[in-house]
Scaffold this motif. Structure first.
Motif, mmCIF file in Angstrom:
data_model
loop_
_atom_site.group_PDB
_atom_site.id
_atom_site.type_symbol
_atom_site.label_atom_id
_atom_site.label_comp_id
_atom_site.label_asym_id
_atom_site.label_seq_id
_atom_site.Cartn_x
_atom_site.Cartn_y
_atom_site.Cartn_z
ATOM 1 N N GLU A 1 -3.708 5.466 4.046
ATOM 2 C CA GLU A 1 -2.563 6.506 3.870
ATOM 3 C C GLU A 1 -1.793 6.699 5.083
ATOM 4 O O GLU A 1 -0.555 6.806 4.914
ATOM 5 C CB GLU A 1 -3.198 7.680 3.550
ATOM 6 C CG GLU A 1 -2.204 8.923 3.013
ATOM 7 C CD GLU A 1 -2.688 10.229 2.770
ATOM 8 O OE1 GLU A 1 -3.246 10.475 1.649
ATOM 9 O OE2 GLU A 1 -2.902 11.091 3.471
ATOM 10 N N GLN B 1 -0.227 -1.143 -13.423
ATOM 11 C CA GLN B 1 -0.097 -2.550 -12.974
ATOM 12 C C GLN B 1 0.671 -3.307 -13.893
ATOM 13 O O GLN B 1 0.404 -3.228 -15.001
ATOM 14 C CB GLN B 1 -1.540 -3.170 -12.717
ATOM 15 C CG GLN B 1 -2.559 -2.199 -11.976
ATOM 16 C CD GLN B 1 -2.288 -2.340 -10.286
ATOM 17 O OE1 GLN B 1 -2.209 -3.305 -9.851
ATOM 18 N NE2 GLN B 1 -2.336 -1.063 -9.618
ATOM 19 N N ARG C 1 -7.085 -8.169 -5.613
ATOM 20 C CA ARG C 1 -5.897 -8.339 -4.724
ATOM 21 C C ARG C 1 -5.195 -9.506 -4.869
ATOM 22 O O ARG C 1 -5.597 -10.526 -5.589
ATOM 23 C CB ARG C 1 -6.331 -8.511 -3.284
ATOM 24 C CG ARG C 1 -6.998 -7.385 -2.606
ATOM 25 C CD ARG C 1 -6.338 -6.486 -2.433
ATOM 26 N NE ARG C 1 -6.973 -5.139 -1.799
ATOM 27 C CZ ARG C 1 -7.708 -4.346 -2.489
ATOM 28 N NH1 ARG C 1 -7.690 -4.218 -3.753
ATOM 29 N NH2 ARG C 1 -8.192 -3.085 -1.786
ATOM 30 N N CYS D 1 0.748 -1.470 0.186
ATOM 31 C CA CYS D 1 0.104 0.119 -0.047
ATOM 32 C C CYS D 1 0.753 1.119 -0.289
ATOM 33 O O CYS D 1 0.257 2.425 0.049
ATOM 34 C CB CYS D 1 -0.961 0.050 1.023
ATOM 35 S SG CYS D 1 -0.117 0.204 2.626
ATOM 36 N N GLY E 1 -11.696 0.036 -0.905
ATOM 37 C CA GLY E 1 -9.996 0.529 -0.879
ATOM 38 C C GLY E 1 -9.783 0.514 -2.394
ATOM 39 O O GLY E 1 -10.426 0.726 -3.213
ATOM 40 N N THR E 2 -8.573 0.354 -2.323
ATOM 41 C CA THR E 2 -7.885 0.493 -3.832
ATOM 42 C C THR E 2 -8.413 -0.556 -4.752
ATOM 43 O O THR E 2 -8.800 -1.712 -4.317
ATOM 44 C CB THR E 2 -6.352 0.598 -3.531
ATOM 45 O OG1 THR E 2 -5.711 1.029 -4.713
ATOM 46 C CG2 THR E 2 -5.870 -1.113 -3.403
ATOM 47 N N LYS F 1 -4.078 -3.805 -6.815
ATOM 48 C CA LYS F 1 -2.369 -3.628 -6.360
ATOM 49 C C LYS F 1 -1.676 -4.841 -6.763
ATOM 50 O O LYS F 1 -1.328 -5.450 -5.697
ATOM 51 C CB LYS F 1 -2.414 -3.086 -4.971
ATOM 52 C CG LYS F 1 -3.258 -3.778 -3.854
ATOM 53 C CD LYS F 1 -2.747 -3.114 -2.510
ATOM 54 C CE LYS F 1 -3.600 -3.676 -1.577
ATOM 55 N NZ LYS F 1 -3.152 -3.166 -0.105
ATOM 56 N N PRO G 1 -12.975 -5.364 -6.233
ATOM 57 C CA PRO G 1 -11.468 -5.009 -5.922
ATOM 58 C C PRO G 1 -10.333 -6.243 -6.242
ATOM 59 O O PRO G 1 -10.840 -7.306 -5.982
ATOM 60 C CB PRO G 1 -11.288 -4.655 -4.871
ATOM 61 C CG PRO G 1 -12.446 -4.005 -4.331
ATOM 62 C CD PRO G 1 -13.579 -4.827 -4.831
ATOM 63 N N GLU H 1 -3.880 5.653 -1.802
ATOM 64 C CA GLU H 1 -5.324 5.408 -1.459
ATOM 65 C C GLU H 1 -5.713 5.628 -0.085
ATOM 66 O O GLU H 1 -4.637 5.680 0.917
ATOM 67 C CB GLU H 1 -5.361 3.654 -1.296
ATOM 68 C CG GLU H 1 -6.258 3.138 -0.734
ATOM 69 C CD GLU H 1 -7.616 3.494 -1.128
ATOM 70 O OE1 GLU H 1 -7.956 3.624 -2.324
ATOM 71 O OE2 GLU H 1 -8.658 3.270 -0.142
ATOM 72 N N ARG I 1 -2.456 4.918 -5.654
ATOM 73 C CA ARG I 1 -3.563 4.257 -5.684
ATOM 74 C C ARG I 1 -3.743 4.015 -7.381
ATOM 75 O O ARG I 1 -4.061 2.668 -7.617
ATOM 76 C CB ARG I 1 -4.752 5.170 -5.316
ATOM 77 C CG ARG I 1 -6.127 4.564 -5.791
ATOM 78 C CD ARG I 1 -7.194 5.567 -5.068
ATOM 79 N NE ARG I 1 -8.264 5.261 -5.904
ATOM 80 C CZ ARG I 1 -9.266 4.465 -5.470
ATOM 81 N NH1 ARG I 1 -9.198 4.022 -4.188
ATOM 82 N NH2 ARG I 1 -10.604 4.293 -6.281
ATOM 83 N N GLU I 2 -3.127 4.871 -8.083
ATOM 84 C CA GLU I 2 -3.411 4.635 -9.570
ATOM 85 C C GLU I 2 -2.018 4.306 -10.227
ATOM 86 O O GLU I 2 -2.083 4.462 -11.509
ATOM 87 C CB GLU I 2 -3.906 5.997 -10.297
ATOM 88 C CG GLU I 2 -4.948 6.589 -9.688
ATOM 89 C CD GLU I 2 -6.396 5.746 -9.779
ATOM 90 O OE1 GLU I 2 -6.595 4.855 -10.814
ATOM 91 O OE2 GLU I 2 -7.254 5.856 -9.098
#
Ligand code: GFB
Length: 317
Positions: free
Chosen positions: A136, A119, A211, A111, A272-273, A276, A209, A132, A115-116
């Protein structure tokens, strides 16, 4: 002195990551692994940490002690996630160097990246965009820790390196439904749904999301390999190499546990994000590969959950 003869201090040995590192060190034959419980050594207390390092011979440090938690814990206790982590890492890193330790591994988290970030996320994405918001404070603390390690490397030539693991799970995970990460939460929810015959289990967010999950023993192997490697330096992402949506993960955990009821999404809870997935090419180039597949890992983790539950009588949510 050979690696196996080194006096190795693992900070945070009662946590999931620290315990896995201790297991891995013992598995490899390290004979001098030093640990201290929270009662013996409060890592937030600068005086205690300096006294420990000035009176205990240590050659190498694994800094796995941290205040960690899932998305809701991060949102509700930002002070703890920022303050405690800053204190622990500043105390340990500075006192270790002052006592002559020249090799240290600092554990962070995926983390820390924007956030962006594109990938899969490479190490050089650090500080290229906003974080994110749900985590933070934790991310800022971890970024400060890795910058402190980099600074010790630059200013004093210390081999203070950083491992940034993706979402982890495994033995000694936290199964408290308010503060845990998603995977242990799903294991517990589906197990209790099965036990009590619930026709539905509620999980958080939209399920959309993505993960990436890594079994903690695979992380521990990467950490010890990095510390033994003569050329390892800087930051290393440590991930499984593929991600999965929370909805798919929920179906997988339900299957492993044997729960066949419905899955309901509480969209009042944060996602959340969005994604990631880490690019772990740097650590892979040194020869590390994860060995435990997600399905196998969840099966192992479920076994640990059942044993820990019997031993410690986990409180009912
Ligand atoms: O694992 P988790 O809490 O943290 O949540 P992050 C991951 C995703 O799972 C989110 C969803 O989209 C959650 O909404 N989810 C679904 C659940 N059901 C549940 C549930 O019952 N419990 C939980 N906890 N989540 C953490 C950061 O982010 O990742 C930390 O907050 C740290 O700082 C860690 O970096 C690795 O993956 O979103």
């Amino acid at each position: 002195m050979t690696n196996l003869e080194q006096r190795v201090f693992v900070a945070g040995h009662r946590g999931m990551v620290g315990a896995a590192i201790v297991r891995e060190l013992h598995r490899r034959g390290y004979a001098n692994v030093v640990t201290r419980s929270r009662e013996e050594l409060d890592l937030e207390n600068q005086n205690q940490v300096h006294r420990f390092f000035s009176t205990t011979p240590v050659d190498v440090v694994y800094l796995a002690a941290a205040k960690v938690g899932g998305i809701l814990a991060n949102q509700t206790h930002p002070v703890d996630f920022l303050y405690k982590n800053l204190m622990i890492q500043c105390n340990v890193i500075r006192a270790a160097y002052a006592a002559g330790v020249r090799k240290l591994l600092f554990l962070g988290s995926s983390c820390i990246y924007p956030r962006e970030a594109p990938q899969p996320i490479r190490e050089d994405a650090l500080l290229t965009g906003p974080l994110e918001s749900t985590n933070e404070p934790y991310a800022i603390a971890k970024i400060a820790g890795l910058k402190l390690c980099e600074a010790y490397q630059r200013q004093y030539g210390a081999r203070f390196i950083c491992a940034m693991p993706t979402n982890l799970y495994g033995p000694r995970d936290n199964y408290d439904l308010h503060s845990s990460h998603v995977l242990p939460a799903l294991i517990r929810k589906f197990h209790e749904g099965l036990e009590s015959g619930q026709d539905s289990v509620t999980i958080w967010g939209t399920g959309a999301p993505l993960r990436e999950f890594l079994y903690v023993d695979d992380l521990a192997q990467a950490c010890v390999m990095l510390m033994e490697h003569p050329e390892a330096e800087g930051i290393y992402n440590i991930g499984a190499g593929q991600d999965i949506s929370i909805a798919e993960l929920a179906r997988l955990v339900a299957r492993v546990v044997g729960y066949t009821g419905n899955i309901v999404y509480d969209t009042g809870k944060p996602d959340g994000t969005p994604r990631k997935l880490m690019d772990s090419a740097r650590v892979r180039a040194l020869g590390w590969r994860p060995e435990i597949s997600l399905t196998h890992g969840i099966t192992l983790a479920y076994g640990h959950f059942l044993r820990e539950r019997t031993q410690h009588a986990l409180p009912v949510a």
